[in-house]
Motif scaffolding. Sequence first.
Motif: not given
Length: 395
Positions: A198-201, A204-213
Amino acid sequence: MKEQFFRHIAQTSDESIALEVERAEGVWLYGPEGRRWLDFISGICVSNAGHAVPEILEAIRAQAARYLHPMVYGEAIMAPQVEYAVELAGLLGPSLDTVYFVNSGAEAVEGALKVAKKFTGRRRLIACRNSYHGSTHGALSVTEPSVLHQGYGPLLPEVSFIRYNELADLEQITDTAAAVIADVVQAAGGVQPADPEWLRQLRRRCDETGTLLIFDEIQTGMGRTGYWFAHQAYGVLPDLITLGKALGGGMPLGAFAARQEIAGVIRRDPVLGYITTFGGHPVSCAAGLALLRKIRTDRLMERVPKLEQLIINHLQHPAITSLRGMGLLYGIGFGSYAFAEAVRAAALERGVLTLGFLNAGIGLRVSPPLTISEEELIWACRTLTGSIDAVLRAG
């Protein structure tokens, strides 16, 4: 003293345990009339090296003799701030090499949220259900359950929540979101570690959407999990990290860290985009730096795996419905709040201090100092299981 405590100190609940502490040393708290209690919670993950640590006390004394507060944050070069930031940056790595010191974890969360909005130009924030990130307006806005919001609305707009460790919910992260804030271990929710996939995904999802984690490591930082910071066990890096609790070695201190490109947005348009008078107080930074060096010099994190196994081995009882955690941060689950509270009270009477959780009323916290001896840890665990037996016998 107790009468004056209730009369003049604003209370946060109607159920204060009102523990009167006269001094503290090692893993022990001492009260009047010769009473003592083993601190099995480290002041809620603050006293990671225990109490009255000689190295920390000496650092406080030495810095207090030099200066206390010469100038507001960011306007003077103060050696304790700079030295501590350099050490933290070395532990966090190049993607989190710029540190902004504040006074507390909640203030660190406030800063991280503001920076994320400013850097991305977006307004929407996403947090996880069963989370806790602080009680100030912004931090409370990204805290769930919503019962904690009662009486304080309206809070920040455009905040939504996803389920922790649920892969399907990651699709709710879109290019409208400024940031996702998540615990690596949901401490206030009864101690729930993140699922590695879950943490890896999530990354990945934040990278895809330009969202900061944003990773909230306020309770899990400074060696608590056997790593300097819990995310290092997963090999997943955030864009921002929030720190607090143990960061100041027992003194009030918080921080957020990011790479310079992200952290630098508060410098202009407008200038002074995030300011604090007492953030990064030199005495607090000196104390925190002494804690960091003690953890490293005494190799305290190397003890954590063995101590964790002792917790697992000795906190076994039919009445315990769950035992989960990471390192020296564990949650004990019971069948009801009333039972958990009765066990807590019985343990306190027998000399062990533990507490429940904000979001998990049927559990108790175990988070002793990293300096606890094996004998002290086993004794505390046996005292807890003995307290369970006493509550069962009492009916």
